[in-house]
Design a protein around this motif. Structure first.
Motif, PDB file in Angstrom:
ATOM      1  N   ILE A   2       0.860  -1.174   0.000  1.00 44.35           N
ATOM      2  CA  ILE A   2       0.000   0.000   0.000  1.00 44.35           C
ATOM      3  C   ILE A   2       0.904   1.234   0.000  1.00 44.35           C
ATOM      4  N   LEU A   3       0.623   2.146  -0.904  1.00 44.81           N
ATOM      5  CA  LEU A   3       1.367   3.402  -0.994  1.00 44.81           C
ATOM      6  C   LEU A   3       0.398   4.528  -0.652  1.00 44.81           C
ATOM      7  N   ILE A   4       0.803   5.385   0.268  1.00 45.41           N
ATOM      8  CA  ILE A   4       0.007   6.543   0.647  1.00 45.41           C
ATOM      9  C   ILE A   4       0.813   7.792   0.352  1.00 45.41           C
ATOM     10  N   THR A   5       0.184   8.725  -0.358  1.00 48.22           N
ATOM     11  CA  THR A   5       0.800  10.028  -0.575  1.00 48.22           C
ATOM     12  C   THR A   5      -0.141  11.073   0.002  1.00 48.22           C
ATOM     13  N   GLY A   6       0.436  12.168   0.420  1.00 47.19           N
ATOM     14  CA  GLY A   6      -0.382  13.230   0.956  1.00 47.19           C
ATOM     15  C   GLY A   6       0.411  14.505   1.104  1.00 47.19           C
ATOM     16  N   HIS A   7      -0.313  15.563   1.392  1.00 50.48           N
ATOM     17  CA  HIS A   7       0.371  16.823   1.658  1.00 50.48           C
ATOM     18  C   HIS A   7      -0.501  17.729   2.516  1.00 50.48           C
ATOM     19  N   VAL A   8       0.162  18.689   3.111  1.00 49.20           N
ATOM     20  CA  VAL A   8      -0.504  19.709   3.909  1.00 49.20           C
ATOM     21  C   VAL A   8       0.184  21.033   3.598  1.00 49.20           C
ATOM     22  N   GLU A  13       3.352  31.302  10.204  1.00 44.84           N
ATOM     23  CA  GLU A  13       3.318  31.335  11.673  1.00 44.84           C
ATOM     24  C   GLU A  13       3.397  29.953  12.318  1.00 44.84           C
ATOM     25  N   HIS A  14       3.068  28.888  11.562  1.00 44.99           N
ATOM     26  CA  HIS A  14       3.087  27.532  12.119  1.00 44.99           C
ATOM     27  C   HIS A  14       4.083  26.609  11.412  1.00 44.99           C
ATOM     28  N   ARG A  15       4.841  27.142  10.480  1.00 47.96           N
ATOM     29  CA  ARG A  15       5.729  26.339   9.637  1.00 47.96           C
ATOM     30  C   ARG A  15       6.632  25.398  10.441  1.00 47.96           C
ATOM     31  N   GLU A  16       7.378  25.916  11.370  1.00 50.83           N
ATOM     32  CA  GLU A  16       8.330  25.083  12.117  1.00 50.83           C
ATOM     33  C   GLU A  16       7.615  24.019  12.937  1.00 50.83           C
ATOM     34  N   ARG A  17       6.494  24.378  13.558  1.00 50.72           N
ATOM     35  CA  ARG A  17       5.729  23.407  14.338  1.00 50.72           C
ATOM     36  C   ARG A  17       5.195  22.296  13.441  1.00 50.72           C
ATOM     37  N   MET A  18       4.681  22.659  12.265  1.00 56.84           N
ATOM     38  CA  MET A  18       4.122  21.667  11.353  1.00 56.84           C
ATOM     39  C   MET A  18       5.199  20.724  10.815  1.00 56.84           C
ATOM     40  N   GLN A  46       6.990  23.896  -4.422  1.00 55.27           N
ATOM     41  CA  GLN A  46       6.025  24.651  -3.611  1.00 55.27           C
ATOM     42  C   GLN A  46       6.479  24.548  -2.152  1.00 55.27           C
ATOM     43  N   PRO A  47       7.411  25.403  -1.732  1.00 53.73           N
ATOM     44  CA  PRO A  47       8.036  25.256  -0.413  1.00 53.73           C
ATOM     45  C   PRO A  47       7.093  25.370   0.786  1.00 53.73           C
ATOM     46  N   ASP A  48       5.867  25.794   0.563  1.00 55.27           N
ATOM     47  CA  ASP A  48       4.892  25.833   1.652  1.00 55.27           C
ATOM     48  C   ASP A  48       4.020  24.582   1.678  1.00 55.27           C
ATOM     49  N   ARG A  49       4.500  23.523   1.028  1.00 59.56           N
ATOM     50  CA  ARG A  49       3.766  22.260   1.000  1.00 59.56           C
ATOM     51  C   ARG A  49       4.645  21.169   1.606  1.00 59.56           C
ATOM     52  N   MET A  78      -2.672  18.994  12.590  1.00 61.02           N
ATOM     53  CA  MET A  78      -2.314  19.531  11.276  1.00 61.02           C
ATOM     54  C   MET A  78      -3.496  20.270  10.655  1.00 61.02           C
ATOM     55  N   ARG A  79      -4.686  19.721  10.777  1.00 59.59           N
ATOM     56  CA  ARG A  79      -5.885  20.387  10.245  1.00 59.59           C
ATOM     57  C   ARG A  79      -6.076  21.759  10.886  1.00 59.59           C
ATOM     58  N   ALA A  80      -5.806  21.840  12.174  1.00 67.07           N
ATOM     59  CA  ALA A  80      -5.993  23.098  12.898  1.00 67.07           C
ATOM     60  C   ALA A  80      -4.955  24.149  12.490  1.00 67.07           C
ATOM     61  N   LEU A  81      -3.765  23.716  12.104  1.00 69.63           N
ATOM     62  CA  LEU A  81      -2.680  24.650  11.784  1.00 69.63           C
ATOM     63  C   LEU A  81      -2.642  25.064  10.318  1.00 69.63           C
ATOM     64  N   SER A  82      -3.239  24.277   9.445  1.00 64.89           N
ATOM     65  CA  SER A  82      -3.158  24.537   8.007  1.00 64.89           C
ATOM     66  C   SER A  82      -4.370  25.332   7.517  1.00 64.89           C
TER      67      SER A  82
END
Length: 102
Positions: A2-8, A13-18, A46-49, A78-82
């Motif tokens: 199984i291969l899973i891909t994803g992104h956020v 303001e939350h970059r380092e925490r994420m 896309q450096p913000d991804r 992650m949902r709360a920060l993105s």
């Protein structure tokens, strides 16, 4: 396999925490039964991804991974920060590398 891909999408303001959350989640996941690989990467185009690539032995391992409380907490945070919901795609396949490259 199984291969899973994803992104956020990261926010300034939350970059380092994420990024830290993604790295912690990947490291923790690699210790789970059936995990063949789990990594997060910054998208160079896309450096913000923040991109995730996961390999699992089978769907039973994926279901067990999704049932881990820390996995659920990771998604919630992650949902709360993105600014956008995380994206995830799950694929079933086989490794055909040896047939392609010899």
């Amino acid at each position: 396999m199984i291969l899973i891909t994803g992104h956020v999408i990261l926010t300034p303001e939350h970059r380092e925490r994420m990024i830290a959350l993604g790295a912690e989640h990947s490291a923790r996941s690699r210790g789970e039964a059936g995990c063949l690989g789990h990594n997060c990467h910054i998208d160079v185009e896309q450096p913000d991804r923040l991109v995730f690539v996961e390999e699992w032995a089978d769907m039973a391992a994926v279901r067990a991974h999704f049932a881990v409380p820390a996995s659920g907490a990771f998604v919630v945070e992650m949902r709360a920060l993105s600014p956008q919901p995380p994206v995830m795609r799950i694929f079933s396949g086989e490794d055909v590398t040896a047939r392609v490259v010899g």
